[in-house]
Enzyme design. Sequence first.
Site: not given
Ligand SMILES: Cc1ncc(COP(=O)(O)O)c(C=O)c1O
Length: 391
Positions: A80, A247, A340
């Site tokens: 992601g 790759t 906190c």
């Molecule tokens: C909403 C969101 N975006 C992006 C990411 C990042 O994804 P990745 O861990 O595959 O890089 C996460 C992972 O925790 C996520 O919850």
Amino acid sequence: MLYLFLEYAYMKHVYLDNAATTQVHPNVIAKMQDALGTYGNPSSTHSFGRTAKTAIESARKTIAKYINAQPSEIIFTSGGTEADNMIIRCAVRDLGVKTIITSRIEHHAVLHTVEELEQKAAIQLLYVDLDVYGNPDLAHLETLLQKDDSKKLVSLMHVNNEIGNKIDLEEITFLSKKYGALVHSDTVQSLGHYNWDVKAFPIDFLAAAAHKFHGPKGIGFAFIRKNSGLSCMISGGSQERGLRAGTESFHNIVGLEEAFIHAYENLEAEKKYVEELKSYFIAQVKSTIPNAKFNGHSGDMDKSTYTLVNVCLPITEDKAMLLLFNLDMKGIACSKGSACQSGSDAGSHVLTQILSAEDMKKPSVRFSFSTYNTKEDIDYTIGVIKDIIEA
Ligand SMILES: Cc1ncc(COP(=O)(O)O)c(C=O)c1O
């Protein structure tokens, strides 16, 4: 010492941190083990390479089919974070984006990227106002879209990973398109959990990660609408139609495909099961810990994802410090979602936006569910929390 070790080894273990990552499905593991035997480089023209290449293109087709995209619109990435980075950075570099409109509760994969672009690429960075639950104010979004004539990118996540809010992405996309803006959504907590049809509305870019839906870590994809005009962020070979060199991670791609098939072929049944678990969790919290509060929309089954809740617990500051440690000692895995709780921790940038100063002093915890959980897991967890509160 041996006694403590044995006690830990044999005690109940409950994994309620599925928004962080999920258990890999056994079918995925089996497919990946098989795939490791296919060692040809997908770019090689001999039969070893062609075997791998064919499987990768088949995975691309499978994924595209489930979200009604074209195979060429699916670009495999390392997850992601890379997909979000690629889309946002390349939209600025290649598509003339001068303004990014986002929210202060995005994942850091988006927030840190746009902050860097503001500093280093002189991008105008605008944050949409949020209501008390953390939902974007669409009237304010429209004002931001009207602000000037600069090319704009709107980046708003479909499902928030900390508080679970689910926004109306279709409405946001149509509104943004009215003003000619591009639209990106971090759908890492959404793809694999909800049905998607990218032909139903003109969203430009999405990001996904396999490890959020029982696939392997280190693999995901970007959906990049056809003829977007983006070029590569990682340069080198011509893999992924020149959009992402290197790759291909063959076994991971095959694992992603298998996890995606499992997620979408079983979506309704698994959604119903996990929804029931979440409803049960909410009901148990309400009856056992009456002063607990659900953060954002996470206590509302219609307005949040079925996969998680975020609860602000009525726990004194001294106990709050050790809450996650004590849960861990009882075999319960979940995530902290508040400031906190430890001296070195900067706290949640999401909760800071929506909680009162008073509630920020209390511990907030995210519990996230999957089909591997049971009602017994929840009973056990609620019992442990109750004991901690009453101790
Ligand atoms: C909403 C969101 N975006 C992006 C990411 C990042 O994804 P990745 O861990 O595959 O890089 C996460 C992972 O925790 C996520 O919850």
